[in-house]
Enzyme design. Structure first.
Site, short mmCIF file in Angstrom:
data_model
loop_
_atom_site.label_atom_id
_atom_site.label_comp_id
_atom_site.label_asym_id
_atom_site.label_seq_id
_atom_site.Cartn_x
_atom_site.Cartn_y
_atom_site.Cartn_z
N TYR A 266 -2.15 -7.66 -10.85
CA TYR A 266 -0.65 -7.38 -10.00
C TYR A 266 -0.10 -8.68 -10.54
O TYR A 266 1.08 -8.47 -10.73
CB TYR A 266 -1.43 -8.71 -8.53
CG TYR A 266 -2.07 -7.56 -7.87
CD1 TYR A 266 -1.63 -6.76 -6.64
CD2 TYR A 266 -3.59 -7.72 -8.12
CE1 TYR A 266 -2.53 -6.32 -5.82
CE2 TYR A 266 -4.68 -6.68 -7.31
CZ TYR A 266 -4.76 -6.20 -6.35
OH TYR A 266 -4.89 -5.94 -5.53
N GLU B 53 0.85 -1.25 0.06
CA GLU B 53 -0.17 0.12 0.20
C GLU B 53 1.01 0.78 -0.05
O GLU B 53 0.16 2.23 -0.28
CB GLU B 53 -1.21 0.03 0.77
CG GLU B 53 -1.64 -1.22 1.16
CD GLU B 53 -2.80 -1.58 -0.15
OE1 GLU B 53 -3.22 -1.14 -0.57
OE2 GLU B 53 -2.59 -2.87 0.07
#
Length: 623
Positions: free
Chosen positions: A450, A365
């Site tokens: 991803y 993050e």
């Protein structure tokens, strides 16, 4: 030193508006939010007022504007509700299996929410420059028809009054998480929709990704005095609230404390609150203050968060060197939500994790501070550019800082490659250029965005050379920070740095599901023949060890590249002669080149950066 740092940060933030991007004619909109909310924590409701200054730089007048009302997705009958019931592998955090393990039947938990449990944002009034507007709510979007068009180069002032209820069902946002966090406040305000060269981005919220214009935030939150808040931006009154100063004189009014935050040049603002929160902080070498705001459930959890805070500081230092300096004065890691999600200068993550998991989610993050928050990538359109590059940054951080072994000598993204191979052979792969919401499966989306996105970045280093890849990241940052680049903008920087044409690579790897598959077809005493068994051509590195023990690296450029990558400094290539061969045309399935001595061993791409889905024939050993 502290005052100097903030002055430099302010200059960096404000000067970006006048800095032209490389792409001629580039423009972007700008927003300034001033938000005030009064929270009724017992009923999970709040009243809000907002003044929004919206600057139109588009070159055309705007007669309508749009706002996102994300909380409205948490209602029976919403598009998110139906998506959960009809996708093959729905998010288990929002569904219940009412079938069997062998024959699952998924039921959306949103469908069961009562009026007291749903989320909503109900707009009471919208005015522009003091004049009333016509507006209507359509799902998670607010459409506002303006009393007069916003002319190009002018700024309009909007006033909104609304009331909201925080949904019980957690999806990033919500109340009373499984870990006991009372309020996870993401996407909690009427958020101006993004307008750019492609038009308005009016995606209905079905729990995926976001995009928004850059701007400044001035936020005041009036909340029960027992709560502690973690949020985006810089807390303006730490001496008047709980948790941030030891000798704070808590200032209350009507049994509430006001939390006042400001943030510059971000495009999303998040906060979370709970009476059980504690706050810890540190500074990295660059002077950024990093906060953790979490629930100290037990000694193990506390130890994990303290260790993670130190590693987060190291991670910001690493990213600053490799991907460009972090420009904001703070970053806050807050326990909340239902997993991990990035916001402007802050993140919500679940905190009841083992140390590896906690550090991994924080690194991921925090890496979004570059991809997508410094570089305002439209992750609703180019999700792989956002999540894939973030996964690339995260993995480098885990290897260098958590495992403390540095990046792998060959391919640091090998786990992402393996996940991509599994996807490619599963029959569930779709083109990576799909809009984020539209994948047939969550499995396909996750592995495309991803893992295949991380593969694209690492394999780009194979094509242009890893030193050129490092230079590309830094130049891309210099040109495009605080703007909204596209993948083509990144491609153009890589081409400029390397002198290599990359149109074929980005087109085929992003827009198609074609796969790479090379093999060693024949090896004799005087030549080697390679075969392209796929429909995606690539440049090839071939390492040969001869019978006398000497080695030679043959580099075969692809004709479409119109250039060559430089020699690379991998240990396996040191003290090895490098021979550059003639280009391989993608229309020719085989390629033969001469050797001066008898090969005993041959490797196609010993660094394993070529995403070859069947590598068993990439190695030859003379018997």
């Amino acid at each position: 030193m502290k005052s100097i740092f903030f002055l430099v940060a302010l200059i960096t933030l404000t000067s970006t508006h006048s800095t032209l991007a490389q792409r001629k004619g580039y423009w972007q909109q700008h927003v300034d939010y001033k938000i005030d909310v009064d929270v009724d924590e017992k009923n999970y409701q709040y009243d809000g007022t907002m003044t929004l200054k919206y600057t139109n730089n588009s070159g055309q007048p705007l007669s309508k504007v749009y706002f996102h009302l994300y909380f409205n997705a948490f209602q029976p009958g919403s598009m998110m509700d139906y998506r959960l019931s009809n996708i093959a592998d729905p998010d288990s955090r929002m569904t219940t299996n009412i079938g069997t393990k062998e024959n699952p039947k998924w039921e959306s938990r949103i469908a069961k929410l009562t009026p007291e449990q749903i989320g909503y944002q109900k707009i009471k009034t919208v005015s522009m420059n003091g004049k009333s507007t016509d507006f209507k709510t359509d799902g998670t979007l607010l459409e506002v028809t303006l009393p007069e068009a916003i002319a190009d180069g002018t700024t309009a002032s909007f006033e909104l009054i609304w009331t909201a209820q925080v949904p019980e069902q957690i999806r990033r946002t919500g109340r009373n998480s499984k870990e006991g966090v009372a309020l996870s406040m993401a996407q909690w305000y009427p958020k101006m929709a993004h307008f750019d060269e492609f038009g308005w981005h009016l995606d209905e919220y079905v729990a995926r990704e976001f995009v928004a214009p850059f701007g400044n935030f001035d936020v005041s939150i009036h909340l029960n005095k027992n709560y502690i808040v973690g949020a985006s931006g810089v807390l303006q009154n730490p001496s008047e609230v709980k948790g941030y100063q030891h000798k704070a004189k808590i200032k209350t009014e009507n049994n509430k404390t006001t939390w006042h935050y400001k943030a510059e040049n971000i495009h999303d603002f998040v906060w979370a609150a709970d009476p059980k929160f504690v706050v810890d902080s540190t500074k990295n070498k660059n002077g950024t203050t990093l906060y953790t705001v979490y629930i100290p459930t037990n000694d193990s959890i506390v130890a994990n968060w303290k260790q993670a805070l130190g590693l987060a500081a190291d991670f910001f230092d690493m990213c600053g060197q490799k991907f460009g300096p972090y420009p904001w004065p703070t970053y806050t890691i807050i326990q909340g939500g239902d997993g991990g999600m990035e916001y402007g200068t802050a993140t919500l993550v679940t905190g009841g994790r083992n140390i590896k998991s906690l550090v991994g989610v924080i690194f991921h993050e925090a890496a979004h501070s570059w991809y997508q928050h410094l570089l305002g990538i439209n992750e609703t359109v180019d999700e792989w550019f956002d999540e894939g590059f973030t996964s690339y940054v995260e993995e480098l951080g885990m290897q260098q800082l958590f495992y403390k072994k540095g990046a792998l000598e060959t391919n640091p993204m090998i786990d992402a490659y393996r996940a991509y191979y599994k996807l490619a052979l599963s029959g569930k792969e779709e083109p990576m250029s799909l809009l984020a919401d539209y994948y047939n499966t969550n499995y396909g989306y996750s592995n495309q965005a991803y893992n295949k996105g991380a593969v694209l970045a690492e394999q780009l280093g194979y094509i242009i050379g890893k030193s050129n890849l490092d230079k590309t990241f830094l130049k891309f940052y210099d040109i495009w920070k605080f703007k909204h680049p596209t993948p083509n903008d990144f491609k153009r920087v890589a081409e400029d740095i390397s002198g290599i044409n990359l149109k074929w690579y980005f087109n085929l790897f992003v827009n198609t599901t074609r796969h790479i598959d090379y093999g060693i077809q024949q090896a004799t005493a005087d030549h080697v023949t390679l075969q392209n068994k796929s429909n995606l051509a690539m440049p090839i590195d071939v390492l040969i060890e001869y019978e006398d023990g000497t080695k030679e690296l043959f580099y075969i450029p692809l004709r479409e590249m119109r250039g060559e990558k430089p020699a690379e400094d991998y240990t396996i290539y040191q003290n090895v002669k490098r021979t550059i061969l003639e280009d391989w045309n993608w229309t020719v399935p085989t390629y033969t080149f001469p050797v001066s001595k008898v090969p005993s061993k041959i490797w196609i791409d010993p660094t394993q950066r070529l995403a070859d889905i069947e590598s068993s024939d990439n190695y030859y050993e003379r018997k």
